[in-house]
Design a protein around this motif. Structure first.
Motif, mmCIF file in Angstrom:
data_model
loop_
_atom_site.group_PDB
_atom_site.id
_atom_site.type_symbol
_atom_site.label_atom_id
_atom_site.label_comp_id
_atom_site.label_asym_id
_atom_site.label_seq_id
_atom_site.Cartn_x
_atom_site.Cartn_y
_atom_site.Cartn_z
ATOM 1 N N TRP A 31 35.210 -55.353 32.459
ATOM 2 C CA TRP A 31 34.781 -56.684 32.034
ATOM 3 C C TRP A 31 35.423 -57.064 30.688
ATOM 4 N N CYS A 32 35.521 -58.365 30.428
ATOM 5 C CA CYS A 32 36.069 -58.836 29.144
ATOM 6 C C CYS A 32 35.148 -58.364 28.010
ATOM 7 N N CYS A 35 31.354 -59.685 27.392
ATOM 8 C CA CYS A 35 30.711 -60.200 28.615
ATOM 9 C C CYS A 35 29.239 -59.749 28.655
ATOM 10 N N CYS A 66 32.749 -60.687 39.268
ATOM 11 C CA CYS A 66 32.873 -59.767 38.118
ATOM 12 C C CYS A 66 31.679 -58.824 38.085
ATOM 13 N N ASN A 136 25.967 -66.511 34.977
ATOM 14 C CA ASN A 136 26.772 -67.043 33.860
ATOM 15 C C ASN A 136 27.201 -68.489 34.103
ATOM 16 N N GLY A 140 33.555 -66.517 37.374
ATOM 17 C CA GLY A 140 34.398 -65.852 36.374
ATOM 18 C C GLY A 140 35.591 -65.136 36.995
ATOM 19 N N CYS A 215 29.421 -65.664 30.261
ATOM 20 C CA CYS A 215 30.845 -65.411 30.525
ATOM 21 C C CYS A 215 31.587 -65.929 29.306
ATOM 22 N N VAL A 216 31.999 -65.013 28.445
ATOM 23 C CA VAL A 216 32.589 -65.431 27.162
ATOM 24 C C VAL A 216 34.001 -65.974 27.321
ATOM 25 N N THR A 217 34.581 -65.773 28.494
ATOM 26 C CA THR A 217 35.966 -66.202 28.700
ATOM 27 C C THR A 217 36.065 -67.605 29.299
ATOM 28 N N PHE A 218 35.161 -67.916 30.244
ATOM 29 C CA PHE A 218 35.334 -69.191 30.962
ATOM 30 C C PHE A 218 34.191 -70.196 30.793
#
Ligand code: SF4
Length: 304
Positions: A31-32, A35, A66, A136, A140, A215-218
């Motif tokens: 995972w990022c 996350c 994810c 989230n 993701g 979801c810290v990325t998207f």
């Protein structure tokens, strides 16, 4: 499926207290960094150790996404199944061996979108398992499309002008469909999340723990800061989880206040308790098949 591979504890001793680390899988999560799913993984590991469970007594079952890679990172039996089908597979597993602790893990797209039909039926059937949904509010794994729980107006790759759809409300949906344990946690409040996961596992019947797992990325709308500003624990407000109407009203709130905690709980027989075939004789998985090995080999060969 595998279990007990990394515990280093001799099976059958029964005296050695396991720790959360004993439930750590051989593979590290991909995972990022940041996350929310990391917190959920750590919480379930801690809860299993705290409850004195052993890896061979637990199974995690997931779909696709994810968060659905979860069983690979957790030391217990595990099944990574088809998109949206984790609950259907888990129903079969639970009925085949009702002594296992069954935990389903996945995301909002997998559980409330692709698997939405199974979500309805598992709730009304009151299958004895715990469903941890790492919600989230975005897809993701496929890099950021609108999901069933994305907020109205949310801009994503697939909704560049903002989502025009009303989001699913997992809390009220579960309650309306007959779920007997309905809770919500926040990955940024790990102690509270652990307590809710433990209560869910201890509950006899279907237990939903919907978890805000950013979801810290998207998803830059519903991040840790968004929830920290709004989340309030139901327990601090004296909420009574046997009050169906209050549970629905509090589950509908989405604004300056968003509640976490146990919304609703009621006692009702679970599916395995109602099934006459399981009344005596122990789990189906431990019973003799009643056919020869040659016959079972032939059946398996035909099915593979
Ligand atoms: Fe977590 Fe989002 Fe990264 Fe997937 S894309 S691992 S949900 S932060």
């Amino acid at each position: 499926m595998s279990a007990g591979a990394t515990t280093g504890v001799a099976e059958g001793q029964g005296l050695v207290k396991l720790t959360a680390k004993d439930f750590k899988g051989k593979v590290d999560p991909d995972w990022c960094p940041g996350c929310g799913d990391f917190g959920v993984l750590r919480s379930l590991q801690a809860v299993c150790a705290e409850m004195g469970l052993r890896p061979h007594e637990v199974i995690t079952i997931s779909g696709i996404g994810c968060s659905s890679n979860f069983p690979g990172f957790f030391n217990a039996y595990g099944m990574h199944t088809l998109h949206g089908r984790a609950l259907a597979v888990a129903t079969g597993v639970q009925m085949a061996n009702h002594e296992l602790t069954v935990v389903c893990t996945g995301g909002d797209g997998d559980g409330y979108g692709i698997g939405g039909n199974h979500f309805v039926h598992i709730a009304r059937r009151n299958v004895n398992l715990t469903y941890l949904v790492m919600n989230n509010q975005i897809y993701g794994l496929t890099t950021g499309q609108v999901s069933p729980t994305s907020c109205d107006g949310m801009k994503t790759k697939s909704t560049p002008y903002g989502s025009v759809e009303m989001p699913v409300n997992p809390i009220t949906s579960a309650i309306m469909n007959g779920a007997t344990f309905v809770a919500r946690a926040f990955s940024g409040d790990p102690k509270h999340m652990q307590s809710l996961i433990r209560q869910g596992i201890e509950h006899k019947g279907f237990a939903l723990v919907d978890i805000f797992s950013p979801c810290v990325t998207f998803n830059h709308d519903n991040d840790y800061g968004f929830f920290k500003e709004r989340v309030k624990r139901l327990e601090d407000e004296g909420h009574d989880p046997s009050d169906w109407k209050a549970a629905c009203e509090k589950g509908l709130l989405w604004g300056d206040t968003i509640y976490t905690g146990l919304f609703f709980r009621k006692l009702a027989p679970s599916l395995d308790q109602l099934e006459p075939v399981l009344e005596s004789g122990g789990p189906m998985a431990h019973r003799p098949l009643g056919i020869t090995k040659e016959q079972s080999d032939r059946i398996l060969k035909r099915m593979m």
